[in-house]
Write an enzyme that holds these catalytic residues in place. Structure first.
Site: not given
Ligand code: NAD
Length: 247
Positions: A122, A192
């Site tokens: 992304h 994820t």
């Molecule tokens: P999501 O928010 O849909 O899912 C995150 C998952 O991670 C959840 O199921 C949650 O239960 C789990 N989780 C959170 N913290 C955790 C931990 N410490 N240990 C284990 N599990 C944990 O995220 P996604 O699937 O990546 O989809 C969201 C979209 O938005 C993606 O494209 C993502 O990259 C983007 N996004 C990116 C960032 C970033 O770059 N840091 C932040 C927010 C969203």
């Protein structure tokens, strides 16, 4: 055998590990994800818009000021530091065990931890360009400008090189991700919800020995996993680092 011992053993046996990660990889660095209880989706709507709408191509085009207000306050975390997940993966690459990180994240924390082969499905907040002349800008350049950042040369709007909802993924990155997954012997999926497509579908190209799913909440892929770990992945990866150091 407990789960950490099991994962450590599989890591020892493997030579081409692929990590497929999402926003949960960076929550322990202080960057909120989308779908956890503290995630961006749980915030009371941004003037009635969902994060998905505000991060869409259409919204960027039509509501550029609001887009940047949301993007700057919610998605830019320039002071965030890598956590044990990022460090452990960088170490596995250094010792020749990990062949690629495929990430949906845009925060650049894997590279900050020292990882070299990071396939950013992304894009990244660290790369930005003028939509008129293509001139490239760093995250620091964007942070130094207020509101909608504009190119000093032609006043064109500068945009982040991230894939907004409604936009296509880079075909070279997809090709590299599919190839890495096809050759991997161990797949570790982490942090994820596996709900963002097409990214989530790429894990189906894995043909190796074991799939490990590290995620705090259930996903649609749970039934295909050989090992499921729901504890915070930073803590788990720190334990694995300690384990491997003792060996
Ligand atoms: P999501 O928010 O849909 O899912 C995150 C998952 O991670 C959840 O199921 C949650 O239960 C789990 N989780 C959170 N913290 C955790 C931990 N410490 N240990 C284990 N599990 C944990 O995220 P996604 O699937 O990546 O989809 C969201 C979209 O938005 C993606 O494209 C993502 O990259 C983007 N996004 C990116 C960032 C970033 O770059 N840091 C932040 C927010 C969203």
């Amino acid at each position: 055998m407990n789960k950490v011992d099991q994962l450590t053993e599989w890591i020892e046996q493997s030579q081409r590990i692929v990590f497929f990660g999402g926003a949960g990889t960076s929550t322990e660095s202080g960057i909120p994800d989308f779908r956890s209880a503290q995630g961006l989706y749980s915030e009371s709507g941004q003037r009635g818009y969902s994060p998905e709408e505000m991060l869409s191509h259409r919204f960027f085009q039509q509501e550029t000021e609001l887009f940047y207000e949301f993007y700057r306050t919610r998605l830019l975390h320039p002071d965030a530091q890598p956590n044990p997940v990022h460090h452990a993966l960088a170490e596995l690459e250094q010792v020749g065990k990990l062949s690629a990180i495929i990430t949906q994240n845009i925060d650049g924390l894997h590279q900050k931890a020292g990882s070299q082969r990071v396939l950013e499905l992304h894009g990244s907040v660290h790369r930005n360009y003028c939509t008129t002349c293509g001139q490239k800008y760093s995250l620091e350049d964007v942070l130094a400008m207020e509101g909608v950042p504009r190119c000093p040369h032609d006043q064109g709007v500068i945009r982040p090189d991230v894939v907004l909802y409604g936009e296509s993924l880079d075909s070279d990155v997809i090709g590299s991700a599919v190839a890495a997954l096809g050759q991997a012997d161990l797949l570790i999926i982490g942090g994820t919800s596996l709900t963002v497509y097409p990214a989530a579908s790429f894990i189906n190209y894995f043909r190796g020995n074991y799939t490990v799913l590290m995620n705090a909440s259930a996903t649609a892929h749970d039934r295909h996993a050989d090992l499921i770990i729901t504890e915070p992945m930073g803590q788990i990866m720190e334990q694995i680092r300690q384990h491997r150091r003792k060996q």
